[in-house]
Scaffold this active site. Sequence first.
Site, PDB file in Angstrom:
ATOM      1  N   CYS A 188       0.842  -1.195   0.000  1.00 45.04           N
ATOM      2  CA  CYS A 188       0.000   0.000   0.000  1.00 45.04           C
ATOM      3  C   CYS A 188       0.878   1.245   0.000  1.00 45.04           C
ATOM      4  O   CYS A 188       1.964   1.259   0.593  1.00 45.04           O
ATOM      5  CB  CYS A 188      -0.916  -0.009   1.229  1.00 45.04           C
ATOM      6  SG  CYS A 188      -2.023   1.412   1.338  1.00 45.04           S
ATOM      7  N   SER A 236       0.633   3.961   1.601  1.00 41.82           N
ATOM      8  CA  SER A 236       0.839   4.613   2.895  1.00 41.82           C
ATOM      9  C   SER A 236       2.172   4.227   3.528  1.00 41.82           C
ATOM     10  O   SER A 236       2.770   5.020   4.271  1.00 41.82           O
ATOM     11  CB  SER A 236      -0.305   4.261   3.853  1.00 41.82           C
ATOM     12  OG  SER A 236      -1.527   4.769   3.368  1.00 41.82           O
ATOM     13  N   HIS A 287       4.709   6.642   2.521  1.00 44.92           N
ATOM     14  CA  HIS A 287       4.637   7.929   3.213  1.00 44.92           C
ATOM     15  C   HIS A 287       5.458   7.904   4.497  1.00 44.92           C
ATOM     16  O   HIS A 287       6.014   8.920   4.909  1.00 44.92           O
ATOM     17  CB  HIS A 287       3.184   8.283   3.521  1.00 44.92           C
ATOM     18  CG  HIS A 287       2.371   8.618   2.306  1.00 44.92           C
ATOM     19  ND1 HIS A 287       2.826   9.464   1.326  1.00 44.92           N
ATOM     20  CD2 HIS A 287       1.126   8.236   1.919  1.00 44.92           C
ATOM     21  CE1 HIS A 287       1.903   9.582   0.376  1.00 44.92           C
ATOM     22  NE2 HIS A 287       0.865   8.846   0.720  1.00 44.92           N
ATOM     23  N   HIS A 290       1.004  -2.946   6.387  1.00 52.21           N
ATOM     24  CA  HIS A 290      -0.182  -2.845   7.242  1.00 52.21           C
ATOM     25  C   HIS A 290      -1.396  -3.533   6.629  1.00 52.21           C
ATOM     26  O   HIS A 290      -2.508  -3.366   7.104  1.00 52.21           O
ATOM     27  CB  HIS A 290      -0.500  -1.378   7.552  1.00 52.21           C
ATOM     28  CG  HIS A 290      -0.856  -0.563   6.343  1.00 52.21           C
ATOM     29  ND1 HIS A 290       0.096  -0.068   5.479  1.00 52.21           N
ATOM     30  CD2 HIS A 290      -2.051  -0.165   5.860  1.00 52.21           C
ATOM     31  CE1 HIS A 290      -0.503   0.599   4.511  1.00 52.21           C
ATOM     32  NE2 HIS A 290      -1.801   0.552   4.710  1.00 52.21           N
ATOM     33  N   CYS A 309      -7.018  -3.003   4.481  1.00 46.47           N
ATOM     34  CA  CYS A 309      -6.877  -1.557   4.282  1.00 46.47           C
ATOM     35  C   CYS A 309      -7.549  -1.100   2.990  1.00 46.47           C
ATOM     36  O   CYS A 309      -8.590  -0.479   3.008  1.00 46.47           O
ATOM     37  CB  CYS A 309      -5.400  -1.152   4.288  1.00 46.47           C
ATOM     38  SG  CYS A 309      -5.118   0.580   3.865  1.00 46.47           S
TER      39      CYS A 309
END
Length: 372
Positions: free
Chosen positions: A41, A43, A46, A62, A168
């Site tokens: 993912c 994220s 980030h 995650h 997610c």
Amino acid sequence: MIKTNAAVVYEPGKSIEIEELDLAGPSAGEVLIRYAFAGLCHSDLHVADGTLPARLPMVLGHEGAGTVEAIGPGVTRAKVGDHVVCSFIPSCGTCRYCATGRQSICDMGAHTRDGYLPGERFPFSGSRGKYGGMCMLGTFSQYGVVHQNSVVKIDDDIPLDKAALVGCGVPTGWGAAVNTANVRPGDTVMVVGVGGIGINAVQGARYAGAKYIVVVDPLPNKRHSAARLGATHTFASILEAIPVISDLTRGQLADSAILSPSLLTSRTVAEAFEAIGKGGIVVLTALSAIDEQTVELPGVMVTLYRKSIKGSLLGDCNPTVDIPKILGLYKNGLLKLDELITRTYRLEEVPQGYEDLLAGKNIRGIVAFEHS
């Protein structure tokens, strides 16, 4: 204590490294999971690049699914041998938000960027001391110890590679349409950005009965994927889409716009605000630097046209209920998961997987774990 190979970030902006770490066994309320698959993912990037400040070093990942290998004292949500999905937001069930049906903002989620479990416990350790886990998980590891509030038991016949996505990206996108935007039959919906979240916003809008699903993404392969999974119209930019949306709706414009680009900007928000009509809603699912101002709009237009801007975390889903529900839709052919997986990587290929993600090659890449 067991050994596990994991993908770790040590410093913002530095390469992701594959390391062998020590993993402590589960304490009270915790479970040991043997991961089968994890999702790649955006994220995690980030955190890796510093857009989202976090305590480092950290085991990334995650989205994950696997089998419970051991449980600590007091665990009631899972037993040894269960197949589970990890939710990137835990749900304690008793805080104010869980108790009022808003598990996606459970108070336990406050420590997801710190990476430790309740009591500031760090199951991962290695040459740099204590290692956190992304979103209190760290699914880019052969094994993980997580709190039971982060796991959801699933049916044994659900393929674990598909199940990993439902921690997610799938509920975040699907729920952004079904829950946050509250899409209704006959609505016109615009989805901006077709990654792991946006493609599922398309599916959620289709499931909710939207008449027109207008997708915006600069990449042709992303637009093609969106059309296969329910988009009725596709464009490279919002400004290209607005006149067509106006024609389709006889000047009324979109009922909602769901924003899921790789990085949120004020320009994207402003253009989406122009694309929605009276009473419309702009749903923000994408991230940006935590101190960056990305919502700059004329307040008088919010007032006069009753437009609204709303944040959506985990698609306003309740993991303990909605993860099994979404997998049930998959089993019944009402939600596509197989088609979301573009490529499967080995753990040591995680850096390559993120290069492919940044290049726009994947809707969703997944990591398949090897165990001795």
